[in-house]
Write a protein that holds these residues in place. Structure first.
Motif, short mmCIF file in Angstrom:
data_model
loop_
_atom_site.label_atom_id
_atom_site.label_comp_id
_atom_site.label_asym_id
_atom_site.label_seq_id
_atom_site.Cartn_x
_atom_site.Cartn_y
_atom_site.Cartn_z
N LEU A 148 0.83 -1.21 0.00
CA LEU A 148 0.00 0.00 0.00
C LEU A 148 0.86 1.25 0.00
O LEU A 148 0.36 2.36 -0.20
CB LEU A 148 -0.90 0.00 1.25
N ASN A 149 2.14 1.08 0.27
CA ASN A 149 3.03 2.23 0.37
C ASN A 149 4.35 1.97 -0.35
O ASN A 149 4.72 0.82 -0.58
CB ASN A 149 3.32 2.53 1.85
N GLN A 155 -14.75 0.17 3.82
CA GLN A 155 -13.48 0.92 3.83
C GLN A 155 -13.72 2.33 3.33
O GLN A 155 -14.52 2.55 2.41
CB GLN A 155 -12.46 0.22 2.93
N TYR A 183 -2.79 14.19 4.97
CA TYR A 183 -1.53 14.62 5.55
C TYR A 183 -0.74 15.45 4.54
O TYR A 183 -0.87 15.28 3.33
CB TYR A 183 -0.70 13.40 5.99
N PRO A 196 3.07 9.20 3.56
CA PRO A 196 1.93 8.94 2.69
C PRO A 196 0.75 9.86 3.05
O PRO A 196 0.42 10.00 4.21
CB PRO A 196 1.60 7.48 2.94
N LYS A 248 -6.59 5.41 4.89
CA LYS A 248 -7.61 4.36 4.67
C LYS A 248 -8.12 3.93 6.05
O LYS A 248 -7.32 3.59 6.93
CB LYS A 248 -6.99 3.17 3.96
N VAL A 267 -10.95 1.42 8.12
CA VAL A 267 -11.80 0.23 7.99
C VAL A 267 -12.82 0.26 9.12
O VAL A 267 -12.46 0.37 10.29
CB VAL A 267 -10.96 -1.06 8.06
N LEU A 277 -14.89 1.91 14.18
CA LEU A 277 -13.59 1.98 13.50
C LEU A 277 -12.72 0.83 13.96
O LEU A 277 -12.49 0.65 15.16
CB LEU A 277 -12.91 3.32 13.82
N LEU A 278 -12.22 0.04 13.03
CA LEU A 278 -11.37 -1.11 13.37
C LEU A 278 -9.91 -0.72 13.31
O LEU A 278 -9.14 -1.01 14.23
CB LEU A 278 -11.63 -2.26 12.40
N SER A 279 -9.50 -0.10 12.23
CA SER A 279 -8.09 0.26 12.09
C SER A 279 -7.95 1.29 10.97
O SER A 279 -8.88 1.52 10.20
CB SER A 279 -7.25 -0.98 11.77
N THR A 280 -6.77 1.90 10.93
CA THR A 280 -6.48 2.83 9.84
C THR A 280 -5.09 2.55 9.33
O THR A 280 -4.25 1.96 10.03
CB THR A 280 -6.56 4.30 10.31
N VAL A 281 -4.82 2.97 8.13
CA VAL A 281 -3.47 2.88 7.59
C VAL A 281 -3.30 4.03 6.60
O VAL A 281 -4.22 4.36 5.85
CB VAL A 281 -3.24 1.51 6.91
N ARG A 282 -2.15 4.65 6.66
CA ARG A 282 -1.86 5.69 5.68
C ARG A 282 -1.39 5.02 4.41
O ARG A 282 -0.62 4.05 4.44
CB ARG A 282 -0.81 6.63 6.23
N ILE A 283 -1.83 5.51 3.28
CA ILE A 283 -1.45 4.89 2.02
C ILE A 283 -1.00 5.95 1.01
O ILE A 283 -1.35 7.13 1.13
CB ILE A 283 -2.62 4.08 1.40
N SER A 284 -0.22 5.48 0.08
CA SER A 284 0.29 6.37 -0.98
C SER A 284 -0.53 6.12 -2.22
O SER A 284 -0.20 5.24 -3.01
CB SER A 284 1.77 6.06 -1.26
#
Lengths: 277, 128
Positions: free
Chosen positions: A218-219, B85, B92, B96, B100, B102, B118-125
């Motif tokens: 993803l990154n 999702q 930001y 990244p 995202k 979930v 909210l379960l989790s988050t992740v920064r994405i590019s």
């Protein structure tokens, strides 16, 4: 009919003729005789005698009915009325009982539902079940554990060891977490139809800690500027500090990309260093 | 009847903000401003329900929608639970940049109840 009986009937007829009894009394006498015969056990009833006695009655009454037409009509109507009243009483009583029972149930459920809402339960049944559990002796069912959520199915395991053994996951999970923090749910989301590509969202009891695992990247952390590099036993992590003070770490190992977000850098490094199968 | 009118009016007012695209492989995507709300391709919710859910998740409203009918009051909700999702772009300033999230979303098939967890988050590019 037997010969003796025939003789007896003839005698009876002669006797009655000679008795000079009023016709009504004779008829009444004959009716009594019929009744006595009918009351005997079935094997002893002389049906021929009964029919003879009826013939005699008929003869004596000269075809006129023993009970007058008016009397019979009156009696029939009385019987009908009594039957109708009984039926109505029975039906009304049944409806009344049903209405009382139904109303009681509605009131009871309403009361339970209100109590469930007051105590924060989404469902009355949950409230009832938990209340019953509290009343029963013995161990309570454990509400904790770790839940694995997949599309349209979820399973709760008592411990991480049991979970990993049962689910046979290939990815790594941290063995060390901040004090008081535990993994609550692991949600698997399939990206491809053959389930070879998927993402895993790990929910912790502390929402400051976010764990995300993916089978595809993803990154591209190599392109980040100002990233801190942190080497663990298994992989190299790129850690980026965000403007909100949180730290975001990304590492890639064994076909998976591991992403962690936490608000404490030191704790974050402990977590990512403890990744193991 | 009131529930139907309310939902219809709600959807009509906000439908101008929506554009829908179907992903090639899987998932239904509803775009709201700078966010993509992604539902599973085999989602049990109808398109209208997905729009309401998407609007709820991306709004700042934290309280669950709920209009309790008598059946739900007596017997509780009849839940439909799915994972949704949300990708919000350019959150930001540095890479990244996108986020995202979930969510576990619960709805009731008998009333308007919607709740997201909210379960989790992740920064994405995903954005340059």
């Amino acid at each position: 009919m037997k010969k003796d009986d025939l003789k007896q009937n003839a005698k009876l007829k002669a006797l009655l003729r000679n008795q000079n009894l009023p016709k009504d009394e004779v008829i009444e006498l004959l009716c009594d005789m019929i009744e006595n015969e009918v009351c005997k056990p079935e094997s002893q009833i002389d049906y021929d005698l009964i029919s003879e006695l009826y013939l005699l009655i008929d003869e004596l009454s000269e075809g006129q009915p023993i009970v007058s037409e008016d009397n019979m009509q009156r009696n029939l109507e009385n019987i009908k009325k009594q039957g109708a009243v009984k039926k109505r009483r029975k039906r009304c009583s049944w409806i009344r009982t049903f209405a009382v029972v139904a109303a009681s149930f509605v009131i009871m459920f309403s009361g339970i539902s209100i109590m469930a809402r007051v105590h924060g339960y989404a469902s009355s049944w949950d409230f009832i079940l938990e209340s019953l559990q509290e009343l029963m002796p013995g161990e309570k069912l454990e509400g904790d554990g770790i839940t694995v959520i997949k599309p349209y199915a979820s399973t709760t395991y008592a411990t991480m060891e049991v979970l990993m053994k049962s689910e046979n996951f290939d990815f790594l999970l941290p063995a060390v977490l901040p004090e008081g923090v535990a993994i609550e749910t692991i949600t698997v989301m399939y990206v491809s139809n053959d389930h070879s590509t998927y993402e895993v969202a790990v929910k912790c009891s502390d929402m400051n800690l976010k764990i995300y695992i993916s089978t595809h990247n993803l990154n591209t952390p190599e392109t980040w500027t100002n990233a801190i590099l942190y080497q663990t036993d298994l992989m190299l992590f790129y850690i980026q500090k965000a403007s909100d003070g949180t730290y975001f770490a990304v590492g890639q190992y064994g076909g998976f990309e591991y992403s962690f977000t936490y608000n404490d850098y030191n704790e974050l490094t402990k977590i990512i260093s403890s990744l193991k199968a | 009847m009131k529930k139907i009118i309310f939902i219809s009016a709600f959807l009509m007012i906000f439908s101008m903000c929506f554009s829908v695209s179907a992903m090639e492989s899987d998932g239904i995507v509803i775009n709201i401003e700078n966010a993509n709300v992604i539902f599973d391709a085999n989602s049990q919710w109808t398109f209208q329900e997905q729009q309401v859910i998407a609007q709820k998740i991306t709004s700042e409203e934290n309280e669950p929608f709920a209009t309790y009918g008598l059946t739900c009051t007596l017997f509780g909700h009849k839940y439909t639970l799915e994972t949704v999702q949300v990708i919000t772009h350019n959150v930001y300033g540095e890479e990244p940049k996108c986020l995202k999230e979930v969510y576990n979303v619960s709805t009731c098939s008998r009333c308007d109840y919607i709740e997201e967890e909210l379960l989790s988050t992740v920064r994405i590019s995903c954005c340059p």
